[in-house]
Write a protein that holds these residues in place. Structure first.
Motif, short mmCIF file in Angstrom:
data_model
loop_
_atom_site.label_atom_id
_atom_site.label_comp_id
_atom_site.label_asym_id
_atom_site.label_seq_id
_atom_site.Cartn_x
_atom_site.Cartn_y
_atom_site.Cartn_z
N ILE A 96 0.84 -1.21 0.00
CA ILE A 96 0.00 0.00 0.00
C ILE A 96 0.87 1.25 0.00
N VAL A 97 1.91 1.26 0.82
CA VAL A 97 2.82 2.40 0.88
C VAL A 97 3.51 2.60 -0.48
N GLN A 98 3.92 1.52 -1.13
CA GLN A 98 4.55 1.63 -2.44
C GLN A 98 3.59 2.22 -3.46
N LEU A 99 2.33 1.78 -3.43
CA LEU A 99 1.33 2.31 -4.35
C LEU A 99 1.08 3.78 -4.08
N GLU A 100 0.95 4.15 -2.81
CA GLU A 100 0.74 5.55 -2.46
C GLU A 100 1.92 6.41 -2.91
N LYS A 101 3.11 5.91 -2.71
CA LYS A 101 4.30 6.64 -3.13
C LYS A 101 4.33 6.81 -4.64
N TYR A 102 4.00 5.76 -5.36
CA TYR A 102 3.98 5.82 -6.81
C TYR A 102 2.95 6.84 -7.32
N LEU A 103 1.76 6.81 -6.73
CA LEU A 103 0.69 7.71 -7.16
C LEU A 103 0.87 9.13 -6.62
N GLY A 104 1.60 9.26 -5.54
CA GLY A 104 1.82 10.58 -4.95
C GLY A 104 0.65 11.08 -4.13
N VAL A 105 -0.22 10.17 -3.69
CA VAL A 105 -1.38 10.54 -2.87
C VAL A 105 -1.55 9.52 -1.76
N LYS A 106 -2.19 9.94 -0.69
CA LYS A 106 -2.53 9.04 0.41
C LYS A 106 -3.87 8.39 0.08
N LEU A 107 -3.92 7.06 0.05
CA LEU A 107 -5.13 6.34 -0.33
C LEU A 107 -6.01 5.97 0.87
N PHE A 108 -5.40 5.84 2.03
CA PHE A 108 -6.13 5.42 3.23
C PHE A 108 -5.81 6.32 4.42
N GLU A 109 -6.83 6.50 5.27
CA GLU A 109 -6.63 7.09 6.59
C GLU A 109 -6.55 5.90 7.54
N ARG A 110 -5.49 5.82 8.29
CA ARG A 110 -5.26 4.65 9.14
C ARG A 110 -5.38 5.00 10.62
N ASN A 111 -5.92 4.06 11.38
CA ASN A 111 -5.84 4.13 12.84
C ASN A 111 -5.57 2.70 13.33
N ARG A 141 -7.41 0.43 14.62
CA ARG A 141 -8.45 -0.59 14.44
C ARG A 141 -8.93 -0.77 13.01
N SER A 142 -8.81 0.23 12.19
CA SER A 142 -9.34 0.12 10.83
C SER A 142 -8.65 1.11 9.89
N VAL A 143 -9.00 0.99 8.64
CA VAL A 143 -8.54 1.94 7.62
C VAL A 143 -9.76 2.42 6.85
N ARG A 144 -9.70 3.67 6.40
CA ARG A 144 -10.78 4.23 5.59
C ARG A 144 -10.17 4.84 4.35
N LEU A 145 -10.89 4.75 3.25
CA LEU A 145 -10.43 5.37 2.01
C LEU A 145 -10.46 6.88 2.13
N THR A 146 -9.45 7.52 1.62
CA THR A 146 -9.47 8.98 1.48
C THR A 146 -10.25 9.29 0.20
N ALA A 147 -10.43 10.56 -0.09
CA ALA A 147 -11.10 10.95 -1.33
C ALA A 147 -10.33 10.42 -2.53
N ALA A 148 -9.00 10.51 -2.47
CA ALA A 148 -8.17 9.99 -3.56
C ALA A 148 -8.31 8.48 -3.67
N GLY A 149 -8.41 7.80 -2.54
CA GLY A 149 -8.60 6.35 -2.55
C GLY A 149 -9.93 5.95 -3.17
N GLN A 150 -10.96 6.73 -2.91
CA GLN A 150 -12.28 6.46 -3.50
C GLN A 150 -12.23 6.63 -5.01
N VAL A 151 -11.53 7.65 -5.47
CA VAL A 151 -11.40 7.86 -6.90
C VAL A 151 -10.62 6.72 -7.54
N PHE A 152 -9.55 6.29 -6.88
CA PHE A 152 -8.71 5.22 -7.42
C PHE A 152 -9.48 3.91 -7.47
#
Length: 91
Positions: A62-77, A79-90
């Motif tokens: 996931i980190v490699q993909l985010e680095k490649y795309l140049g955007v954060k795809l997930f908000e992490r805590n 207990r869970s992860v949620r898609l960011t707006a960029a993640g939803q588009v992707f």
């Protein structure tokens, strides 16, 4: 008119990203599979188990993909992860 000196800076931004894309490796099938599994399950541990890989491997992909795309795809805590707006588009 020199586009690199334009007030919007869009040409500069595009040129910078274009250079980054040329240097980066290609997106792998494993990155996409991992992204989809994490997005679907909203839990990186469960996603890793469904892919029969270690959680650290899933996180690295996931980190490699985010680095490649140049955007954060997930908000992490913890207990869970949620898609960011960029993640939803992707997705």
């Amino acid at each position: 008119m020199d586009l690199k000196k334009s007030s919007t800076g869009l040409f500069q931004l595009f040129s910078h990203k274009e250079q980054r894309w040329k240097k980066a490796e290609a997106i792998t099938r494993e990155w996409i599979e991992c992204f989809y599994a994490v997005a679907k399950k909203q839990n990186s541990t469960a996603a890793a188990e469904s892919l029969y890989i270690a959680e650290s491997t899933a996180s690295k992909r996931i980190v490699q993909l985010e680095k490649y795309l140049g955007v954060k795809l997930f908000e992490r805590n913890k207990r869970s992860v949620r898609l960011t707006a960029a993640g939803q588009v992707f997705l």
